[in-house]
Design an enzyme around this catalytic site. Sequence first.
Site, PDB file in Angstrom:
ATOM      1  N   CYS A 192      -1.498  14.312  22.734  1.00 42.19           N
ATOM      2  CA  CYS A 192      -2.888  13.904  22.462  1.00 42.19           C
ATOM      3  C   CYS A 192      -3.645  15.136  21.993  1.00 42.19           C
ATOM      4  CB  CYS A 192      -3.539  13.319  23.704  1.00 42.19           C
ATOM      5  SG  CYS A 192      -2.602  11.991  24.503  1.00 42.19           S
ATOM      6  N   ALA A 193      -3.260  15.654  20.852  1.00 43.69           N
ATOM      7  CA  ALA A 193      -3.673  16.996  20.434  1.00 43.69           C
ATOM      8  C   ALA A 193      -5.155  17.105  20.107  1.00 43.69           C
ATOM      9  CB  ALA A 193      -2.837  17.442  19.234  1.00 43.69           C
ATOM     10  N   GLY A 207      -6.453  20.255  18.404  1.00 43.41           N
ATOM     11  CA  GLY A 207      -5.307  21.151  18.450  1.00 43.41           C
ATOM     12  C   GLY A 207      -5.533  22.460  19.175  1.00 43.41           C
ATOM     13  N   GLY A 208      -6.611  22.568  19.947  1.00 40.80           N
ATOM     14  CA  GLY A 208      -6.884  23.817  20.649  1.00 40.80           C
ATOM     15  C   GLY A 208      -5.788  24.235  21.603  1.00 40.80           C
ATOM     16  N   ASP A 263      -2.981  15.627  27.222  1.00 37.48           N
ATOM     17  CA  ASP A 263      -4.407  15.840  27.490  1.00 37.48           C
ATOM     18  C   ASP A 263      -5.093  14.529  27.130  1.00 37.48           C
ATOM     19  OD1 ASP A 263      -6.928  16.771  27.932  1.00 37.48           O
ATOM     20  OD2 ASP A 263      -6.992  18.129  26.227  1.00 37.48           O
ATOM     21  N   CYS A 278     -10.304  16.352  31.380  1.00 39.01           N
ATOM     22  CA  CYS A 278     -11.527  17.131  31.612  1.00 39.01           C
ATOM     23  C   CYS A 278     -12.461  16.297  32.474  1.00 39.01           C
ATOM     24  CB  CYS A 278     -12.188  17.567  30.305  1.00 39.01           C
ATOM     25  SG  CYS A 278     -12.521  16.233  29.137  1.00 39.01           S
TER      26      CYS A 278
END
Length: 393
Positions: free
Chosen positions: A234-235, A238-239, A294, A347
């Site tokens: 779940c990029a 892309g961090g 993520d 998060c």
Amino acid sequence: MTPAGRIAASIGLLDRILTGEAAEHALTGWARANRYAGSGDRAAVRDHVYDALRRLRSLTALSGANTPSGRALLTGHLRAMGRNPEEMFTGEGYAPDPLNAAERVKLRAAPGADMLPELVALDCPDWLGPQLKDSLGNDFAPVLEAMRHRAPVFLRVNARRGSRNEVAVRIAEEGIETRTTPLASHALEVTAGERSIRNSVSYQQGFVELQDASPQAAVEALPLKRGMRILDYCAGGGGKSLAIAARADCDVTAHDAEPRRMRDLPVRAARAGAAVRIAKSDLQGQNYDLVLLDVPCSGIGTWRRDPDAKWKLTPEWLSDLLRVQEEILDQGSRLVAPAGTLAYMTCSLLGAENGGQIAAFLDRHPDWRLVEERSFTPLNGGDGFYSAHLTRV
């Protein structure tokens, strides 16, 4: 712009946001349409808007209004700062119109900050309060209070470009002052010059990326080894793919259900000197040494940065998110090599999205076990964040 003119502009923006427009979209549109506003004006208006959104419930209550509006929020904001709102609401020049008789009556009858009910004072939605109390325990009030304030800005130093100390010296020469943080070994907290970051040579040449310290710490905890095949399932932007590629020479693949989110990743990877491939085909039948999930979540841990999301979240939306997270965990687990690692991240600060999802996954898949889990809250310095590592028994 005068201080009162900034208040008036903020009132108009808040009314647009309260009817559903995204805060960032509204602010960007206003700045483009009002070229006369200097950088100081834009920064002040942005701060007024975001401060009001972070404290929407308490400021509305301090104004005496029953429902939030731009005028109510800025009236409450001025009162919270110890200012008499009528000093700004004069109608002179570009100032907002004077308070009307009804507004004055409500303002005089409004409770003081020390008289507000707990969830109002902490700017927490009523329906989420009990769940967050269960999840945070004794940290509930301190964490929610921290959420009412501006978030710090963090940079991730690209280890492929230099050490944290070397890059700190380099960016200081560009007017960006920082200090180290114990949360992550490549993290720098910006203390001055944050609005210069994106235009700095150091940023444009890939020496630093904007990334909160909590996800940096979560990526540092991943069990990376040279040559591993890694999937960032779940990029998003892309961090985390870039942070992984900066840590070790691995074969990193980025994937997202909405590929457009990754459109800037190739440019950012080239800038950082990192090798990240974009998944071009169906992943069925593939397996990886580490699969990072993520997952889409409520974003409660980032309320300081995205405060209007606090008020848009609903029980129905949360229920949908929990179902999506469950599906992604099951999908991602099928892509992990026999001795590999499944890393789950959110998060969020909500137990149902974090440990609750892991416990439910283990009930569905008894051939997996939990290796470790970590939780971060704003009391640690960064955003609220959760990570768990799983492997097969």
